[in-house]
Design a protein around this motif. Structure first.
Motif, short mmCIF file in Angstrom:
data_model
loop_
_atom_site.label_atom_id
_atom_site.label_comp_id
_atom_site.label_asym_id
_atom_site.label_seq_id
_atom_site.Cartn_x
_atom_site.Cartn_y
_atom_site.Cartn_z
N PHE A 1 66.86 88.86 -10.35
CA PHE A 1 66.62 89.25 -11.68
C PHE A 1 67.87 88.84 -12.60
N TRP A 2 69.03 89.39 -11.89
CA TRP A 2 70.04 89.14 -12.68
C TRP A 2 70.70 87.81 -13.02
N LEU A 3 70.48 87.12 -11.72
CA LEU A 3 70.82 85.68 -11.68
C LEU A 3 69.91 84.93 -12.64
N ALA A 4 68.75 85.14 -12.89
CA ALA A 4 67.85 84.56 -13.78
C ALA A 4 68.06 84.90 -15.02
N LYS A 5 68.32 86.10 -15.32
CA LYS A 5 68.89 86.48 -16.66
C LYS A 5 70.19 86.03 -17.23
N PHE A 6 71.24 85.87 -16.16
CA PHE A 6 72.56 85.14 -16.59
C PHE A 6 72.31 83.71 -16.84
N ALA A 7 71.54 83.16 -15.91
CA ALA A 7 71.37 81.54 -16.22
C ALA A 7 70.59 81.39 -17.60
N ALA A 8 69.66 81.97 -18.01
CA ALA A 8 69.15 81.95 -19.24
C ALA A 8 70.11 82.30 -20.36
N ASN A 9 70.94 83.32 -20.26
CA ASN A 9 72.18 83.53 -21.14
C ASN A 9 73.04 82.52 -21.35
N VAL A 10 73.42 81.77 -20.04
CA VAL A 10 74.36 80.49 -20.29
C VAL A 10 73.48 79.40 -20.81
N LYS A 11 72.34 79.20 -20.71
CA LYS A 11 71.47 77.81 -21.03
C LYS A 11 71.51 78.19 -22.48
#
Ligand SMILES: [Zn+2]
Length: 141
Positions: free
Chosen positions: A90-100
């Motif tokens: 969940f966190w990895l997906a959230k972080f990836a979305a933030n960075v994108k």
């Protein structure tokens, strides 16, 4: 927030959540505002009429500054950029979305002719470093 917050091994989730509650006016942003004033740069804060609502911007001189929290925006190589072990995916997906999202908004601003500077929260512990990071903006005047 105290200036030693970066060094304290606090629970990153808890501190990040607390940080997020305070939508604006974090200590890091206030510190950057002080440096901008000291450098004689005029700015507006939380400029919602620009992509990504930059924390600081000057539309006349075409520059925008984001003050990013290291945890949420994934400051590479920073000790604050931890990943919670629970609900890791969940966190990895959230972080990836933030960075994108960060990349998209910076690119948009650049295509609009803006200079974009990102200042990491941990960098605001050293205001000399912040001054250096703002050099491209100072030099563009
Ligand atoms: Zn950092």
């Amino acid at each position: 927030m105290s200036s030693t917050a970066c060094e304290t091994p606090v629970d990153p989730m808890r501190s990040a959540l607390m940080r997020r509650v305070r939508q604006k006016g974090t200590q890091a942003e206030d510190d950057v505002a002080d440096v901008l004033r000291e450098l004689g740069l005029r700015f507006r804060r939380n400029v919602r009429t620009l992509p990504g609502s930059p924390d600081f911007a000057n539309k006349t001189h075409h520059w925008a500054i984001f003050v990013n929290g290291c945890f949420w925006h994934r400051h590479q190589g920073c000790r604050r950029t931890t990943t919670p072990t629970r609900n890791r995916e969940f966190w990895l997906a959230k972080f990836a979305a933030n960075v994108k999202r960060d990349g998209v908004k910076a690119r948009l601003l650049r295509t609009m002719g803006f200079r974009v500077v990102t200042i990491w929260e941990c960098e605001t512990r050293d205001l000399g470093k912040v001054r250096k990071r703002l050099k491209p903006i100072v030099d563009s005047r």
